[in-house]
Design an enzyme around this catalytic site. Structure first.
Site, mmCIF file in Angstrom:
data_model
loop_
_atom_site.group_PDB
_atom_site.id
_atom_site.type_symbol
_atom_site.label_atom_id
_atom_site.label_comp_id
_atom_site.label_asym_id
_atom_site.label_seq_id
_atom_site.Cartn_x
_atom_site.Cartn_y
_atom_site.Cartn_z
ATOM 1 N N HIS A 54 -3.783 -2.632 6.596
ATOM 2 C CA HIS A 54 -2.866 -2.414 5.464
ATOM 3 C C HIS A 54 -3.645 -2.484 4.152
ATOM 4 C CE1 HIS A 54 1.511 -2.863 4.070
ATOM 5 N NE2 HIS A 54 0.786 -2.576 3.001
ATOM 6 N N ARG A 58 -5.527 4.182 -3.382
ATOM 7 C CA ARG A 58 -4.917 4.849 -4.537
ATOM 8 C C ARG A 58 -5.263 6.337 -4.683
ATOM 9 N NH1 ARG A 58 -1.046 1.226 -4.771
ATOM 10 N NH2 ARG A 58 -1.557 -0.732 -5.824
ATOM 11 N N ASN A 88 1.595 5.660 -0.345
ATOM 12 C CA ASN A 88 2.267 5.675 -1.651
ATOM 13 C C ASN A 88 1.290 6.103 -2.744
ATOM 14 O OD1 ASN A 88 0.956 3.234 -1.197
ATOM 15 N ND2 ASN A 88 2.365 2.037 -2.443
ATOM 16 N N HIS A 172 7.639 -1.425 6.275
ATOM 17 C CA HIS A 172 7.853 -2.300 5.126
ATOM 18 C C HIS A 172 9.346 -2.617 5.146
ATOM 19 C CE1 HIS A 172 7.560 -3.464 0.732
ATOM 20 N NE2 HIS A 172 8.854 -3.206 0.844
ATOM 21 N N HIS A 209 3.216 -6.936 6.493
ATOM 22 C CA HIS A 209 3.269 -8.110 5.612
ATOM 23 C C HIS A 209 4.538 -8.955 5.792
ATOM 24 C CE1 HIS A 209 5.596 -5.204 3.369
ATOM 25 N NE2 HIS A 209 4.558 -4.626 2.813
ATOM 26 N N ASP A 283 -3.413 -6.174 2.344
ATOM 27 C CA ASP A 283 -2.491 -5.469 1.443
ATOM 28 C C ASP A 283 -3.166 -5.311 0.089
ATOM 29 O OD1 ASP A 283 -0.352 -4.105 0.471
ATOM 30 O OD2 ASP A 283 1.042 -5.783 0.458
#
Length: 411
Positions: A54, A58, A88, A172, A209, A283
């Site tokens: 995880h 970017r 994302n 998530h 997470h 994360d």
């Protein structure tokens, strides 16, 4: 390369001979051909290299926070040879073309391999899932990271498709209609729902997470019913709690899911010890300083972590007796490979030479200026730690030597 003067996790002296991309031999007093490079491990411990299930680099779209080059360097500095990246980005990674471009750039840089996940719904719109029907066979992991898929009918269809096409759903867990007023309930409800869907459809579900006691309990229960559910936790949910967000509202403590209670921290630590938790992940969520330097409510979620995870876990989880070193290796190197369906790596002849050498006794202080990452958003700055990676090999090639990340891969 011949690695001399190393130790295994039991403290036994060991030598490891790397030939090509594999381990050719292990033992003591190995005789190798002339001309082989020799690395003096200086009594340090050699392990299968770490994998992060995880992580955020970017790219594309937010390279001012982190890019593949700086993310790769940060990963190597932390002892990692493979990371699983979240979608994302901008645009959202909803196509195999974006995923392959990211993976190819990581391969070109050569410091750390990467898998790029694809979004569950098209562009995170919460409803469109037609793209899942045409994903090529090399795409195996889907996630709506940062978002929960709230529509039950949509998520049920996702699980059915995932089972049919051999996809792993990485969840998530957050009902965003509930989280503004009760984030705990928001995580717990989606965890229970998704565990039930995994049981019903026979899908492999990986819970990202995990942060609450109730979620850990739900995962345990679903496994007892035969569901294929794995889960991960982060260092900040193992070491920090909501009481640490002081009156200054330091935004480095703002993460998603948020920091929980001391009882939740204890439950997650118990999950490490009893086998419920499968992986410890970073994360790693880099942000520009100006983004975090604002009101708590307006600042983005997340903290960096890939360069500090090992030291934090050796100092506090192993050092405080929560788990042993071998269990930590399972959580950081062995189980993540199983979750990501990667080839097994072990300190044995014939294994792929993805290796991390650590100095378990190295004492150091987390400092902003030492990060390879572009970002500095972490509350662990100033923490005194014991243990860090010193040398890393990806497929037999050095990516970090004696604590210094290589500028280029030595091939």
């Amino acid at each position: 390369m011949l690695i001399r003067n190393a130790k295994d996790t039991a403290g036994k002296p060991i030598e490891v001979w790397l030939r090509g991309d594999t381990i050719a031999a292990i033992g003591q007093g190995l005789v190798v051909p002339e001309g082989e490079d020799v690395l003096d491990a200086k009594g340090r411990t050699i392990l299968p290299a770490f994998i992060d299930t995880h992580c955020h680099w970017r790219t594309p779209g937010f390279e001012y926070k982190e890019d593949i080059a700086t993310g790769s360097a940060a990963a190597a500095a932390g002892g990692y040879t493979f990371v699983n990246l979240m979608p994302n980005t901008k645009p959202v990674c909803s196509t195999p073309e974006i995923a392959r471009a990211v993976e190819a750039e990581a391969k070109r840089i050569g410091l750390c391999d990467a898998n790029q996940t694809v979004s569950i719904t098209k562009d995170f719109d919460g409803k469109t899932i037609d793209h899942l029907l045409t994903l090529p066979e090399d795409i195996k992991f889907i996630t709506e990271d940062g978002n929960g898929v709230m529509n039950n009918a949509v998520m049920a269809r996702v699980f059915a498709i995932a089972t049919e096409r051999g996809l792993t759903v990485m969840s998530h867990a957050e009902d965003r209609e509930i989280s503004p007023w009760d984030y705990r309930l928001a995580e717990n409800i989606e965890t229970v729902r998704n565990c039930h869907l995994a049981e019903y459809y026979g899908t492999h579900l990986h819970m990202c997470h995990v942060s609450t006691k109730e979620s850990i309990d739900a995962i345990r229960m679903s496994r007892l019913k035969g569901a294929r559910v794995s889960c991960e936790v982060t260092p900040h949910h193992l070491l920090l709690d909501d009481s640490m967000v002081g009156e200054d509202y330091d935004t480095n403590y703002k993460v998603n899911p948020p920091l929980r209670t001391k009882a939740d921290v204890a439950a997650l630590r118990a999950g490490l010890a009893d086998g419920t938790v499968d992986a410890i992940v970073t994360d790693h969520a880099p942000h520009a300083t100006y983004e975090k330097d604002r009101e708590f409510e307006l600042a983005p979620f997340g903290m960096i972590g890939i360069e500090t995870l090992l030291g934090l876990m050796l100092t506090h989880m192993v050092g405080e007796g929560v788990i042993g070193l071998n269990r930590l290796v399972e959580l950081m190197a062995v189980n993540p490979r199983t979750i990501l369906r990667d080839e097994r790596v072990a300190i044995e002849p014939g294994s792929i030479a993805d290796l991390t050498v650590i100095d378990p006794d190295a004492e150091w202080t987390v400092a902003k200026d030492d990060f390879c990452s572009k970002a500095q958003n972490t509350p662990f700055v100033g923490w005194n730690l014991r243990g860090r990676a010193t040398d890393v090999f990806v497929g037999g090639y050095a990516t970090m030597e004696d604590g210094v990340v290589c500028a280029t891969v030595k091939k």
